[in-house]
Write an enzyme that holds these catalytic residues in place. Structure first.
Site, PDB file in Angstrom:
ATOM      1  N   GLY A 131       0.490  -9.243  -8.185  1.00  0.00           N
ATOM      2  CA  GLY A 131      -0.641  -9.474  -8.757  1.00  0.00           C
ATOM      3  C   GLY A 131      -0.686 -10.713  -8.891  1.00  0.00           C
ATOM      4  N   SER A 132      -1.819 -10.989  -9.466  1.00  0.00           N
ATOM      5  CA  SER A 132      -2.485 -12.362  -9.268  1.00  0.00           C
ATOM      6  C   SER A 132      -3.931 -12.365  -9.569  1.00  0.00           C
ATOM      7  CB  SER A 132      -2.397 -12.722  -7.915  1.00  0.00           C
ATOM      8  OG  SER A 132      -1.206 -12.734  -7.180  1.00  0.00           O
TER       9      SER A 132
END
Length: 781
Positions: free
Chosen positions: A235-236
């Site tokens: 995720g980011s």
């Protein structure tokens, strides 16, 4: 043998740090290569030619990250047991079946001459370092080994191992197990999909209007094909803002990739310049170039994970009288069979057999019993030219050129965001997405029918992209990319909108945005789910005195997951207990795996169910609750139970239950468990953190290890296109992977305090302020 008798005191650690100041004469370069290191030990490499530039990058990476490179190489090639013994045999067996080394070699040999030269030069730089010194990191002393030479294709292999588990095959295997344990109808109800009303990436600010995912029909079809699997185990954030919204009038690009905190850190800060390009950013140690984050003099780029589906599982039917034969359509085809030997430190070698069909390697099942599971993965399905992108992107002069340079990029599929100094901004979903039946998206599909073959990849010109959006910004946070009107299937699963929503609201509330504003957004710790639960807890009656005290604290809380917050601790414990109360009976015998594991299978599914509970609560949907219970009564019980657990962990005084006391990092070097006497040398310090998995400042923890931060920002950056020297960055440990180096963890306190350090780009400033300067000089031999 592992060197069990080695004893090293603190004063001796300096002997494991390589020389970074004295000039070195080397074969393999045409002109001098200048290496300046700033106060954080970050190398700035200046050469005359492209070949010398990548030679220098390989040399300095080996100086700083040699053990890191070795570990990743041995992991990717299934050779860790050579270093660590029998404990690594199972992992090595899995990695050998993926055949990443063979795939990397095949990729290397089809690259253009210029691209092969990049990998060759990088490898020469690594090997020149090995030949020029006898000073190697402490890990080699502990393991009683010497470094081995670097191959040009090793970097391609590391790119593959870094991303193979970011795909979807584990989720498909998990859905198959859900069906076989719980049935089709129950399983379909547990796959909620992306929620209507949540933000899309494209167009910026748009909301998903549906439809709500209907899993039942696809699962009913797939269930007929997977019954035999019942006994088989298997995720980011980033955002770009154009000049209309910034104080400087030029774009700002910022973000923070979220990964597990490895030791050393996954990314290596460095700067490489020659006549053709001048690029600063982060690399994967062992890999030339700057594939994910960086900028040259004209353009900047960054990625988040797109969550796209480019891995399929195929059920293969083998001939029981000749297990080397498998069925495809109306014929028996011959599988490729490889015999591999895993060498094991201090133990007997282990022989394994690898079987490969037209769909890929068999990673599950038992061909001797007639069936196997093959993995088809775009990165290994056929030789590809991803490696060429690493070179061509570096000399891009504007956003359109950078976009087009991604044509050969295969994996991972990224939300690729970029900007240029002329004020242009853009988005591209980069990667190769196969076109096949929708059945492939859900479950393992039969490999023998010919109905589920990959037809081709989505054409590059048809990939989701946007240049210069009218609203002035693009935000990605692993949320759904585009509406279902898009003609090609991309993915089933995406992260909920929580981080994207919070970032959007922060940007919309700002005037003319500055670098400091971007930094503050990265540090944002407001939890949207927390605010949701506070609203509903307001009507949940406390059932005991501790609950009354906790309830009062929660009702006066603003949802900020600050380190010193007591309410944040109570909310987190409440959320864990509530989620377990609901998810455990839903998943039945698979609950322990989902709630106690990690990865993108069961644990990933449990995470999506956690987010789905918000929708069920908002609609007062009682279908997942025991008969006679309401959401308010269930939340009251969860609050009471959470306080009992917190008292055991933190004592009776609720006022001392600060979030940062529980919520900490726990970085662990791969060798620290083998050498407990060296834990203090190898393991970086633990630090307290605010935030959680739903806040822009990522600090997620698994339900199997409550509160221990395992997924976080492994890099924070802000690229300022009005003045590159105003750009900033930070990593959670340091630029060096050498435990003896002063730069092993020197950025940790800065990162923990949500601050950034200068990303120096101007060569006059670099040379003037350098902590050290080293010349690599051509040997006249």
């Amino acid at each position: 043998m592992i060197n069990e008798n080695v004893m090293i005191n603190q004063s001796e650690l300096a002997s494991f740090i390589p020389e970074t100041s004295a000039p070195v004469k080397l074969l393999g370069i045409e002109s001098n290569v200048e290496i300046y290191r700033d106060e954080y030990g970050i190398p700035h490499i200046k050469a005359q030619t492209i070949e010398d530039a990548f030679f220098g990058q390989g040399f300095t990476t080996a100086q700083d990250r040699l053990w890191h490179m070795t570990y990743d190489k041995f992991r990717a090639s299934g050779r860790l047991a050579e270093l660590l013994g029998s404990t690594a045999v199972e992992q090595d067996s899995e990695m050998r079946r993926f055949r990443l080394e063979a795939s990397a070699k095949a990729d290397y040999h089809i690259l253009s001459e210029e691209s092969r030269l990049m990998f060759d030069s990088y490898a020469k730089g690594v090997n020149s370092f090995l030949e020029s010194t006898q000073t190697f990191p402490i890990e080699y002393k502990l393991l009683n080994i010497q470094p081995e030479s670097w191959n040009p294709w090793d970097g391609l292999m590391i790119l593959k191992v870094r991303h193979i588990f970011m795909g979807t095959f584990e989720a498909k295997s998990w859905r198959a197990r859900l069906i076989n344990r719980l049935g089709v109808k129950t399983t379909s109800s547990l796959l909620p999909g992306y929620q209507p009303g949540h933000l899309l990436i494209l167009p910026p600010g748009a909301k998903y209007e549906g439809p709500v995912i209907d899993a039942l029909s696809e699962l009913e079809y797939g269930a007929l094909l997977i019954d035999w699997l019942k006994d088989t185990d298997m995720g980011s954030n980033n955002w770009v803002i154009d000049g209309t919204k910034t104080l400087s009038g030029k774009p700002l690009l910022a973000g923070d990739p979220h990964r597990a905190l490895e030791t050393p850190n996954v990314y290596y800060q460095n700067h490489v310049a020659c006549k053709e390009f001048d690029v600063i950013g982060v690399s994967f140690p062992g890999v030339p170039g700057f594939p994910h984050f960086g900028h040259n003099s004209k353009v900047a780029w960054a990625v988040t994970h797109a969550g796209a589906d480019y891995q399929d599982l195929y059920l293969e039917q083998f001939n029981k009288t000749d297990r080397n034969k498998y069925k495809f359509e109306n014929t028996w085809e011959t599988a490729e069979v490889y015999q591999e030997l895993i060498k094991v430190k201090d133990a007997s070698d282990v022989k394994i057999e690898i079987i490969v069909t037209r769909h890929g390697p068999i990673i599950g099942g038992n061909p001797s019993n007639g069936y196997g599971i093959a993995l088809k993965y775009n990165q290994t399905a056929e030789p590809n030219k991803s490696g060429e992108v690493l070179l061509t992107m570096l000399s891009s002069t504007n956003t359109k050129e950078l976009d087009q340079s991604m044509n050969h990029w295969v994996d991972p599929a990224n939300n690729f965001v970029f900007a240029d100094v002329e004020g242009n901004t853009g988005y591209l979903m980069r990667g190769k997405i196969p076109i096949r039946t929708i059945a492939n998206a859900w479950l393992p599909v039969p490999g023998w029918t010919g109905e589920h073959e990959w037809q081709k990849y989505v054409e590059f010109d048809e990939m989701p992209r946007l240049h210069n959006p009218k609203n002035g910004y693009i935000i990605t946070a692993n949320n759904k990319i585009i509406s279902d009107d898009y003609p090609h299937y991309l993915a089933l699963d995406n992260a909920p909108e929580f981080r994207a929503r919070r970032i959007t609201s922060r940007i919309n509330a700002l005037g003319k945005v500055t670098v400091e504003d971007m930094t503050q957004i990265q540090a944002d710790q407001i939890s949207i789910p927390a605010l949701f639960y506070l609203k509903h807890l307001a009507n949940a009656l406390p059932i005991d005195d501790p609950s009354k005290e906790a309830h009062a604290l929660l009702m006066s809380w603003d949802g900020n997951m600050k380190k010193d917050s007591v309410a944040a601790t109570i909310y987190s414990a409440f959320r864990i207990h509530l989620d377990r109360m609901i998810i455990r009976p839903l998943l039945g015998s698979l609950a322990n795996e989902a709630l106690g594991g990690t990865g993108r299978g069961g644990a990933g599914h449990a995470g999506r169910l956690r987010a789905h509970l918000l929708k069920l609560i908002s609609e007062d949907d009682l279908s997942v609750l025991p008969k006679g219970e309401t959401w308010l009564s269930t939340m009251s019980k969860a609050l009471s139970e959470s306080l009992i657990s917190l008292k055991k962990l933190m004592g009776e005084d609720m006022n001392t239950w600060h979030w940062g006391t529980l919520h900490k990092t726990a970085p662990q070097h791969p060798l620290s468990s083998f050498f407990p006497d060296y834990v203090l040398h190898l393991n970086p310090p633990s630090v307290s953190m605010g935030g959680d998995g739903d806040t822009p400042q990522a600090a997620a923890y698994p339900m199997s290890q409550p509160y221990s931060v395992t997924n976080l920002s492994v890099l924070r950056y802000v690229f300022d296109l009005s003045n590159w020297n105003e750009s900033k960055w930070v990593v959670p440990l340091g630029s060096s992977g050498n435990p003896a180096s002063p730069h092993y963890t020197d950025q940790l306190p800065i990162w923990a305090d949500n601050k950034l350090i200068p990303m120096i780009y101007d060569w006059n400033q670099i040379s003037k302020e350098a902590e050290s300067h080293q010349q690599l000089i051509p040997d006249a031999v």
